[in-house]
Design a protein around this motif. Structure first.
Motif, PDB file in Angstrom:
ATOM      1  N   UNK A 139       0.868  -1.171   0.000  1.00  0.00           N
ATOM      2  CA  UNK A 139       0.000   0.000   0.000  1.00  0.00           C
ATOM      3  C   UNK A 139       0.903   1.218   0.000  1.00  0.00           C
ATOM      4  N   UNK A 140       0.808   2.025  -1.054  1.00  0.00           N
ATOM      5  CA  UNK A 140       1.660   3.204  -1.196  1.00  0.00           C
ATOM      6  C   UNK A 140       0.759   4.431  -1.269  1.00  0.00           C
ATOM      7  N   UNK A 141       0.794   5.238  -0.222  1.00  0.00           N
ATOM      8  CA  UNK A 141      -0.056   6.423  -0.139  1.00  0.00           C
ATOM      9  C   UNK A 141       0.744   7.648  -0.575  1.00  0.00           C
ATOM     10  N   UNK A 142       1.157   7.635  -1.816  1.00  0.00           N
ATOM     11  CA  UNK A 142       2.027   8.696  -2.308  1.00  0.00           C
ATOM     12  C   UNK A 142       2.324   8.451  -3.770  1.00  0.00           C
TER      13      UNK A 142
ATOM     14  N   UNK B  41      -2.638  -4.615 -12.756  1.00  0.00           N
ATOM     15  CA  UNK B  41      -2.505  -5.390 -11.528  1.00  0.00           C
ATOM     16  C   UNK B  41      -2.592  -4.544 -10.267  1.00  0.00           C
ATOM     17  N   UNK B  42      -2.631  -3.219 -10.411  1.00  0.00           N
ATOM     18  CA  UNK B  42      -2.681  -2.331  -9.264  1.00  0.00           C
ATOM     19  C   UNK B  42      -4.106  -1.848  -9.025  1.00  0.00           C
ATOM     20  N   UNK B  43      -4.406  -1.512  -7.781  1.00  0.00           N
ATOM     21  CA  UNK B  43      -5.626  -0.787  -7.441  1.00  0.00           C
ATOM     22  C   UNK B  43      -5.232   0.680  -7.327  1.00  0.00           C
ATOM     23  N   UNK B  44      -5.800   1.509  -8.194  1.00  0.00           N
ATOM     24  CA  UNK B  44      -5.390   2.915  -8.284  1.00  0.00           C
ATOM     25  C   UNK B  44      -6.414   3.808  -7.613  1.00  0.00           C
ATOM     26  N   UNK B  45      -5.940   4.924  -7.074  1.00  0.00           N
ATOM     27  CA  UNK B  45      -6.835   5.946  -6.563  1.00  0.00           C
ATOM     28  C   UNK B  45      -7.656   6.507  -7.727  1.00  0.00           C
ATOM     29  N   UNK B  46      -8.854   6.983  -7.439  1.00  0.00           N
ATOM     30  CA  UNK B  46      -9.762   7.395  -8.517  1.00  0.00           C
ATOM     31  C   UNK B  46      -9.201   8.544  -9.351  1.00  0.00           C
ATOM     32  N   UNK B  47      -8.372   9.407  -8.753  1.00  0.00           N
ATOM     33  CA  UNK B  47      -7.841  10.542  -9.508  1.00  0.00           C
ATOM     34  C   UNK B  47      -6.420  10.306 -10.007  1.00  0.00           C
TER      35      UNK B  47
ATOM     36  N   UNK C 292      -4.766 -12.535  -6.613  1.00  0.00           N
ATOM     37  CA  UNK C 292      -5.717 -11.824  -5.765  1.00  0.00           C
ATOM     38  C   UNK C 292      -5.057 -10.983  -4.664  1.00  0.00           C
ATOM     39  N   UNK C 293      -3.747 -10.779  -4.754  1.00  0.00           N
ATOM     40  CA  UNK C 293      -3.052  -9.922  -3.789  1.00  0.00           C
ATOM     41  C   UNK C 293      -2.680  -8.630  -4.513  1.00  0.00           C
ATOM     42  N   UNK C 294      -3.494  -7.620  -4.341  1.00  0.00           N
ATOM     43  CA  UNK C 294      -3.342  -6.397  -5.118  1.00  0.00           C
ATOM     44  C   UNK C 294      -2.510  -5.350  -4.370  1.00  0.00           C
ATOM     45  N   UNK C 295      -1.729  -4.623  -5.134  1.00  0.00           N
ATOM     46  CA  UNK C 295      -1.021  -3.464  -4.621  1.00  0.00           C
ATOM     47  C   UNK C 295      -1.899  -2.235  -4.842  1.00  0.00           C
ATOM     48  N   UNK C 296      -1.984  -1.377  -3.826  1.00  0.00           N
ATOM     49  CA  UNK C 296      -2.805  -0.176  -3.901  1.00  0.00           C
ATOM     50  C   UNK C 296      -1.891   1.041  -4.004  1.00  0.00           C
ATOM     51  N   UNK C 297      -2.132   1.876  -5.021  1.00  0.00           N
ATOM     52  CA  UNK C 297      -1.329   3.067  -5.249  1.00  0.00           C
ATOM     53  C   UNK C 297      -2.219   4.298  -5.105  1.00  0.00           C
ATOM     54  N   UNK C 298      -1.948   5.125  -4.102  1.00  0.00           N
ATOM     55  CA  UNK C 298      -2.688   6.379  -3.904  1.00  0.00           C
ATOM     56  C   UNK C 298      -1.871   7.518  -4.501  1.00  0.00           C
ATOM     57  N   UNK C 299      -1.638   7.476  -5.775  1.00  0.00           N
ATOM     58  CA  UNK C 299      -0.811   8.489  -6.417  1.00  0.00           C
ATOM     59  C   UNK C 299      -0.463   8.046  -7.816  1.00  0.00           C
TER      60      UNK C 299
END
Length: 492
Positions: A106-109, A208-214, A142-149
């Motif tokens: 999980x990367x919040x950046x 393969x990533x879960x991306x932030x909506x923006x 089914x192990x997703x990486x989440x990118x908030x940026x």
């Protein structure tokens, strides 16, 4: 990416020369800029813009190559923004080889990477493979990486060892991506073909990533430079540039940039408590304090430390830096009106620990794990600016021996003893490794980074929008050239 910088209120008057190659341009009694000029292109009747290069600025930068934060324009005259050349962008990672760190993280950046573009073809292919392998390994299903940026990459190609279809002609397919880049049958043969970085990442990584909506996902720039120091001599040059007598195999207290004043001649000498030199290494345990910049000519070992600082602490080491257990950075700045504790959201908050090594920074990771990573098939055949993984491992091993870096218990490695958060920390080195289970808040600048797979959470720390970014190195040794820069190439 926008940057809200202070805009000088009027045209400056260039009042006086300072030295043979400098001129001071003054905006007001509180604001002035120091410029470096080429005497061949300057006229005394007026300053020709082509003859000026911004070296350091008290109020605003005039270079677009530095990293720009998202902080709003500052009105507090007692706390100027950092020099433009020593700023950092809203990105927790600026890492050339980052692939394996992206396993269900999980990367919040934002993230900045160049996939080792410009290296030898085998290194480029291995780096690309380490990004794509995790998406094609059945264990990662089914192990997703989440990118908030966004993930910022250069407008460049890298080498691989097989044909690749373009985004325009083929939709995402795991098997096809694996086949194109020979990921499942991992080969060590030199790469033979070129592929565009963004094109490949859009097709094989982005789905393969879960991306932030923006999020704009993979964002292309003309220039991406990630250049952490790899030379001991460059670290030592910080002392000579500051005209400080370096203590060999010891701790040198450097004249340090003070981020709370606009007077760039005010360079208070650093102070510290709790940094103990013994048996060829500096060890810090328990409570410690640090203000300013220290140059440490030995390995550095933190073990369960609470570090108090008001204006920030920067450690420039000539050898590896090891961290075991807690390393809590405590803001000891002035309390906000009506409160009894420092306000960590205050614009004047500069409390951050910056660690720099030309070899290695380890965040709670044992020597056996360091060795296993550098010898892994993904890494063993790469070549970094700092050398081969084998050469880097040899240096780390020597430094660990000198620091008497201990073995980890099983609890410290994988259980409750590894449940550690690191906040307000910047780690910069050719190789940075982490293996704690908690969260990281700060920034990591490296050629190669890996964290603990399955327990990765990374956040950009907003204190970096205010604190100067390694100013003693960037401004005094590199003449304003940042360790990391991105941007668009300007036309003539």
């Amino acid at each position: 990416m926008k940057s809200n910088l202070y805009i000088p209120p009027k045209t400056p008057k260039c009042l006086a020369f300072s030295g043979d190659h400098h001129v001071i341009c003054k905006y007001s009694d509180q604001h002035q800029m120091l410029f470096l000029f080429d005497h061949r292109k300057i006229t005394l009747g007026g300053i020709r813009a082509a003859g000026l290069v911004c070296l350091l600025a008290a109020v605003a930068g005039c270079s677009d190559s530095g990293f720009h934060g998202f902080s709003k324009t500052r009105k507090d005259k007692t706390i100027p923004p950092p020099d433009d050349a020593a700023k950092f962008e809203h990105a927790v990672f600026a890492v050339r080889d980052l692939g394996c760190a992206m396993c269900h993280a999980t990367v919040k950046s934002n993230i900045i990477t160049d996939i080792m573009a410009g290296s030898d073809p085998l290194t480029e292919h291995q780096t690309l493979a380490s990004w794509l392998y995790m998406f094609n390994d059945d264990r990662e299903k089914n192990k997703k990486t989440t990118i908030h940026g966004n993930i910022i990459v250069p407008k460049s190609t890298i080498m691989h060892d097989g044909p690749v279809a373009t985004v325009a002609t083929e939709t995402f397919d795991k098997g096809k991506c694996a086949s194109d880049f020979k990921i499942k049958n991992f080969t060590m043969s030199p790469a033979t073909a070129a592929t565009g970085i963004k094109e490949t990442m859009d097709r094989c990584a982005a789905p393969n990533f879960v991306w932030n909506s923006d999020s704009t996902k993979f964002e292309e720039r003309d220039r991406v430079v990630i250049d952490p120091p790899t030379s001991v001599d460059e670290i030592k040059a910080i002392a000579s540039s500051a005209k400080a007598l370096m203590l060999h195999a010891g701790i040198t207290l450097l004249p340090s940039y003070d981020p709370t004043t606009s007077d760039r001649n005010a360079r208070p000498v650093a102070v510290q408590t709790g940094f103990k030199l013994a048996d060829g290494a500096v060890k810090i345990t328990g409570n410690a304090t640090c203000e300013g910049a220290l140059l440490i000519d030995t390995p550095v070992y933190f073990e369960n430390v609470t570090l108090s600082t008001t204006k920030g602490c920067r450690i420039y080491a000539t050898a590896s830096i090891f961290i075991k257990g807690k390393l809590e950075v405590v803001n000891t700045g002035q309390a906000s009106p009506g409160t009894t504790a420092p306000d960590n959201a205050n614009k004047g908050d500069m409390a951050v620990l910056m660690l720099m090594s030309p070899v290695f920074v380890g965040l709670h990771i044992s020597m056996p794990n360091i060795k296993a990573r550098l010898e892994h098939v993904f890494n063993a055949h790469k070549t970094f600016k700092a050398g081969t993984p084998a050469a880097i491992l040899a240096k780390i091993t020597t430094d660990a021996t000198n620091a008497k870096y201990p073995e980890f218990t099983s609890d410290e490695s994988d259980k409750a003893g590894a449940a550690i958060d690191y906040k307000r920390i910047v780690a910069t080195a050719p190789v940075v490794y982490a293996r704690m289970n908690g969260e990281f808040s700060g920034a990591i600048v490296a050629e190669h980074f890996m964290g603990k797979v399955g327990s990765l959470s990374f956040t950009f720390d907003p204190v970096l929008e205010r604190a100067p970014f390694y100013p003693e190195l960037i401004l005094d040794v590199r003449n304003g050239k940042n360790i990391v820069s991105t941007g668009t190439v300007q036309g003539p």
